[in-house]
Design a protein around this motif. Structure first.
Motif, PDB file in Angstrom:
ATOM      1  N   THR A   1       0.756  -1.173   0.015  1.00  0.00           N
ATOM      2  CA  THR A   1      -0.019  -0.097   0.036  1.00  0.00           C
ATOM      3  C   THR A   1       0.953   1.119   0.133  1.00  0.00           C
ATOM      4  O   THR A   1       2.211   1.211   0.270  1.00  0.00           O
ATOM      5  N   GLN A   2       0.301   2.418  -0.360  1.00  0.00           N
ATOM      6  CA  GLN A   2       0.962   3.658  -0.143  1.00  0.00           C
ATOM      7  C   GLN A   2       1.558   3.957   1.186  1.00  0.00           C
ATOM      8  O   GLN A   2       2.670   4.336   1.249  1.00  0.00           O
ATOM      9  N   GLY A   3       0.691   3.812   2.077  1.00  0.00           N
ATOM     10  CA  GLY A   3       1.284   3.901   3.554  1.00  0.00           C
ATOM     11  C   GLY A   3       2.398   2.948   3.733  1.00  0.00           C
ATOM     12  O   GLY A   3       3.377   3.540   4.041  1.00  0.00           O
ATOM     13  N   ASN A   4       2.415   1.817   3.501  1.00  0.00           N
ATOM     14  CA  ASN A   4       3.499   1.069   3.694  1.00  0.00           C
ATOM     15  C   ASN A   4       4.923   1.321   2.995  1.00  0.00           C
ATOM     16  O   ASN A   4       5.807   1.244   3.470  1.00  0.00           O
ATOM     17  N   LEU A   5       4.520   1.958   1.570  1.00  0.00           N
ATOM     18  CA  LEU A   5       5.840   2.080   0.908  1.00  0.00           C
ATOM     19  C   LEU A   5       6.380   3.524   1.359  1.00  0.00           C
ATOM     20  O   LEU A   5       7.500   3.870   1.474  1.00  0.00           O
ATOM     21  N   ASP A   6       5.649   4.196   2.014  1.00  0.00           N
ATOM     22  CA  ASP A   6       5.980   5.556   2.469  1.00  0.00           C
ATOM     23  C   ASP A   6       6.761   5.364   3.802  1.00  0.00           C
ATOM     24  O   ASP A   6       7.997   5.968   4.040  1.00  0.00           O
ATOM     25  N   ALA A   7       6.423   4.343   4.611  1.00  0.00           N
ATOM     26  CA  ALA A   7       7.169   3.885   5.796  1.00  0.00           C
ATOM     27  C   ALA A   7       8.461   3.197   5.223  1.00  0.00           C
ATOM     28  O   ALA A   7       9.544   3.380   5.938  1.00  0.00           O
ATOM     29  N   LEU A   8       8.535   2.297   4.208  1.00  0.00           N
ATOM     30  CA  LEU A   8       9.787   1.679   3.723  1.00  0.00           C
ATOM     31  C   LEU A   8      10.761   2.837   3.162  1.00  0.00           C
ATOM     32  O   LEU A   8      11.784   2.719   3.368  1.00  0.00           O
ATOM     33  N   ARG A   9      10.207   4.140   2.551  1.00  0.00           N
ATOM     34  CA  ARG A   9      11.030   4.959   1.983  1.00  0.00           C
ATOM     35  C   ARG A   9      11.747   5.691   3.146  1.00  0.00           C
ATOM     36  O   ARG A   9      13.068   5.938   3.011  1.00  0.00           O
ATOM     37  N   VAL A  10      11.131   5.930   4.183  1.00  0.00           N
ATOM     38  CA  VAL A  10      11.751   6.499   5.583  1.00  0.00           C
ATOM     39  C   VAL A  10      12.800   5.795   5.969  1.00  0.00           C
ATOM     40  O   VAL A  10      14.061   5.890   6.493  1.00  0.00           O
ATOM     41  N   ALA A  11      12.494   4.159   6.079  1.00  0.00           N
ATOM     42  CA  ALA A  11      13.400   3.485   6.417  1.00  0.00           C
ATOM     43  C   ALA A  11      14.779   3.112   5.724  1.00  0.00           C
ATOM     44  O   ALA A  11      15.874   3.023   6.169  1.00  0.00           O
ATOM     45  N   LEU A  12      14.422   3.208   4.319  1.00  0.00           N
ATOM     46  CA  LEU A  12      15.663   3.055   3.396  1.00  0.00           C
ATOM     47  C   LEU A  12      16.548   4.234   3.593  1.00  0.00           C
ATOM     48  O   LEU A  12      17.739   4.134   3.533  1.00  0.00           O
ATOM     49  N   ALA A  13      16.006   5.423   3.640  1.00  0.00           N
ATOM     50  CA  ALA A  13      16.716   6.811   3.768  1.00  0.00           C
ATOM     51  C   ALA A  13      17.485   6.552   5.014  1.00  0.00           C
ATOM     52  O   ALA A  13      18.592   7.047   5.462  1.00  0.00           O
ATOM     53  N   ARG A  14      16.888   6.121   6.221  1.00  0.00           N
ATOM     54  CA  ARG A  14      17.652   5.906   7.547  1.00  0.00           C
ATOM     55  C   ARG A  14      18.772   4.905   7.434  1.00  0.00           C
ATOM     56  O   ARG A  14      19.843   4.822   7.747  1.00  0.00           O
ATOM     57  N   ASP A  15      18.592   3.583   6.938  1.00  0.00           N
ATOM     58  CA  ASP A  15      19.530   2.580   7.008  1.00  0.00           C
ATOM     59  C   ASP A  15      20.355   2.503   5.603  1.00  0.00           C
ATOM     60  O   ASP A  15      21.724   2.017   6.016  1.00  0.00           O
ATOM     61  N   TRP A  16      19.942   3.056   4.724  1.00  0.00           N
ATOM     62  CA  TRP A  16      20.831   2.956   3.589  1.00  0.00           C
ATOM     63  C   TRP A  16      20.880   4.371   2.818  1.00  0.00           C
ATOM     64  O   TRP A  16      20.171   4.347   1.759  1.00  0.00           O
ATOM     65  N   PRO A  17      21.439   5.308   3.499  1.00  0.00           N
ATOM     66  CA  PRO A  17      21.161   6.754   2.911  1.00  0.00           C
ATOM     67  C   PRO A  17      21.804   6.895   1.612  1.00  0.00           C
ATOM     68  O   PRO A  17      21.432   8.060   0.951  1.00  0.00           O
ATOM     69  N   GLU A  18      22.501   6.077   1.086  1.00  0.00           N
ATOM     70  CA  GLU A  18      23.211   6.521  -0.266  1.00  0.00           C
ATOM     71  C   GLU A  18      22.449   5.585  -1.233  1.00  0.00           C
ATOM     72  O   GLU A  18      22.568   5.760  -2.448  1.00  0.00           O
ATOM     73  N   LEU A  19      21.452   4.475  -0.974  1.00  0.00           N
ATOM     74  CA  LEU A  19      20.723   4.046  -1.831  1.00  0.00           C
ATOM     75  C   LEU A  19      19.809   4.921  -2.858  1.00  0.00           C
ATOM     76  O   LEU A  19      19.241   5.656  -2.251  1.00  0.00           O
ATOM     77  N   GLU A  20      20.039   4.415  -4.142  1.00  0.00           N
ATOM     78  CA  GLU A  20      19.147   5.270  -5.049  1.00  0.00           C
ATOM     79  C   GLU A  20      17.793   4.667  -5.346  1.00  0.00           C
ATOM     80  O   GLU A  20      17.757   3.476  -5.909  1.00  0.00           O
ATOM     81  N   VAL A  21      16.670   5.180  -4.705  1.00  0.00           N
ATOM     82  CA  VAL A  21      15.344   4.481  -5.033  1.00  0.00           C
ATOM     83  C   VAL A  21      14.781   5.230  -6.286  1.00  0.00           C
ATOM     84  O   VAL A  21      14.653   6.438  -6.440  1.00  0.00           O
ATOM     85  N   ALA A  22      14.662   4.557  -7.379  1.00  0.00           N
ATOM     86  CA  ALA A  22      14.108   5.096  -8.570  1.00  0.00           C
ATOM     87  C   ALA A  22      12.723   5.612  -8.574  1.00  0.00           C
ATOM     88  O   ALA A  22      12.566   6.607  -8.943  1.00  0.00           O
ATOM     89  N   ASP A  23      11.817   4.770  -8.077  1.00  0.00           N
ATOM     90  CA  ASP A  23      10.669   5.111  -7.709  1.00  0.00           C
ATOM     91  C   ASP A  23       9.837   4.218  -6.796  1.00  0.00           C
ATOM     92  O   ASP A  23      10.519   3.002  -6.663  1.00  0.00           O
ATOM     93  N   MET A  24       8.703   4.213  -6.442  1.00  0.00           N
ATOM     94  CA  MET A  24       7.959   3.451  -5.642  1.00  0.00           C
ATOM     95  C   MET A  24       6.275   3.406  -6.139  1.00  0.00           C
ATOM     96  O   MET A  24       5.931   4.442  -6.488  1.00  0.00           O
ATOM     97  N   GLU A  25       5.596   2.271  -6.289  1.00  0.00           N
ATOM     98  CA  GLU A  25       4.382   2.491  -6.645  1.00  0.00           C
ATOM     99  C   GLU A  25       3.431   1.155  -6.023  1.00  0.00           C
ATOM    100  O   GLU A  25       3.970   0.070  -6.123  1.00  0.00           O
ATOM    101  N   PRO A  26       2.468   1.643  -5.458  1.00  0.00           N
ATOM    102  CA  PRO A  26       1.748   0.708  -4.819  1.00  0.00           C
ATOM    103  C   PRO A  26       0.850  -0.404  -5.727  1.00  0.00           C
ATOM    104  O   PRO A  26       0.585  -0.019  -6.819  1.00  0.00           O
TER     105      PRO A  26
END
Length: 260
Positions: free
Chosen positions: A120-145
């Protein structure tokens, strides 16, 4: 894909697990294979397989073809690696969350970009926050629910177009089995990325669902940990499919031909 590339794709052996061809690999070998052959396997898909997936593939010829047609069907479940080690002593678990973590760790140095599809969009939003925290250099191209229904052929082509437009090298798909593997199979060759079905891994990495302790994973008790977390959703799966898995293994269920 050239004939030479096809030989590279087929280089990892498979082993029979209740008639389902599971890739006889471990985490280190899996990562090395991806790293060395990424360009050759673009447009292909990886199944992260457990006992539940094996039972479904055993019972459903169409889903068996999906598992057999992957570039790898890695042993997520402990029973798969235990059975596989009888013929392949180095075989070990490659779980969805751990595979994502290891690929993320390697990504900044290699310039790999990642697309996330499902949940879901809510779960993806939480994942984006966690990725930025745990892998700050990771390139997230996009997310789609997920749209929580099967996609039409036109929608699959449009999704593949969005994945490629993002510049993603990997597309992580979290729809649950068998939907995620079937979608990846249907989209094979439509995208430049490597598609990987990872089930509930988005929720594990975001912290919405806690991961099982290492000692429980090592002793094959991850299912018990997950059952305690989500008894209403998982009790039937573990009661029915795990029982069938054991029965098929003990009785020597009819084997289908391993294609790869």
């Amino acid at each position: 894909m050239s004939k030479e590339d096809q030989i590279i794709v087929n280089s990892l052996p498979r082993t029979d697990v209740i008639g389902v061809p599971i890739t006889a690999t471990n985490m280190g070998e899996c990562l090395s294979y991806i790293d060395s052959n990424l360009d050759a396997i673009r447009g292909s898909y990886v199944c992260v397989s457990n006992a539940h997936a094996c039972v479904m593939a055993h019972d459903d010829p169409a889903y068996w073809e999906v598992q057999a047609g992957s570039v790898m069907s890695v042993p997520d479940g402990k029973p798969l690696s235990v059975i596989g080690r009888r013929k392949h002593p180095a075989m070990g678990r490659v779980t969805g969350p751990d595979l994502m973590r290891e690929v993320f760790r390697m990504s900044p140095e290699r310039g790999w970009r990642h697309f996330f599809y499902g949940s879901t969009q809510g779960n993806l939003d939480a994942l984006r926050v966690a990725l930025a925290r745990d892998w700050p250099e990771l390139e997230v191209a996009d997310m789609e629910p997920s749209v929580f229904r099967p996609l039409s052929n036109e929608e699959k082509a449009e999704l593949a177009g969005r994945i490629d437009a993002s510049g993603a090298d990997f597309c992580w798909v979290a729809l649950g089995a068998p939907r995620q593997e079937v979608l990846c199979h249907d989209m094979e060759g439509m995208t430049h990325s490597v598609m990987v079905g990872v089930g509930g891994a988005f929720n594990v990495l975001s912290g919405a669902v806690s991961d099982a302790p290492r000692w429980m994973k090592d002793h094959g008790l991850e299912w018990l940990y997950r059952l305690a977390q989500e008894p209403g959703r998982l009790w039937k799966r573990y009661l029915v499919t795990n029982t069938k898995f054991i029965a098929y293994q003990l009785t020597g269920a009819k084997r289908r031909r391993t294609r790869r």
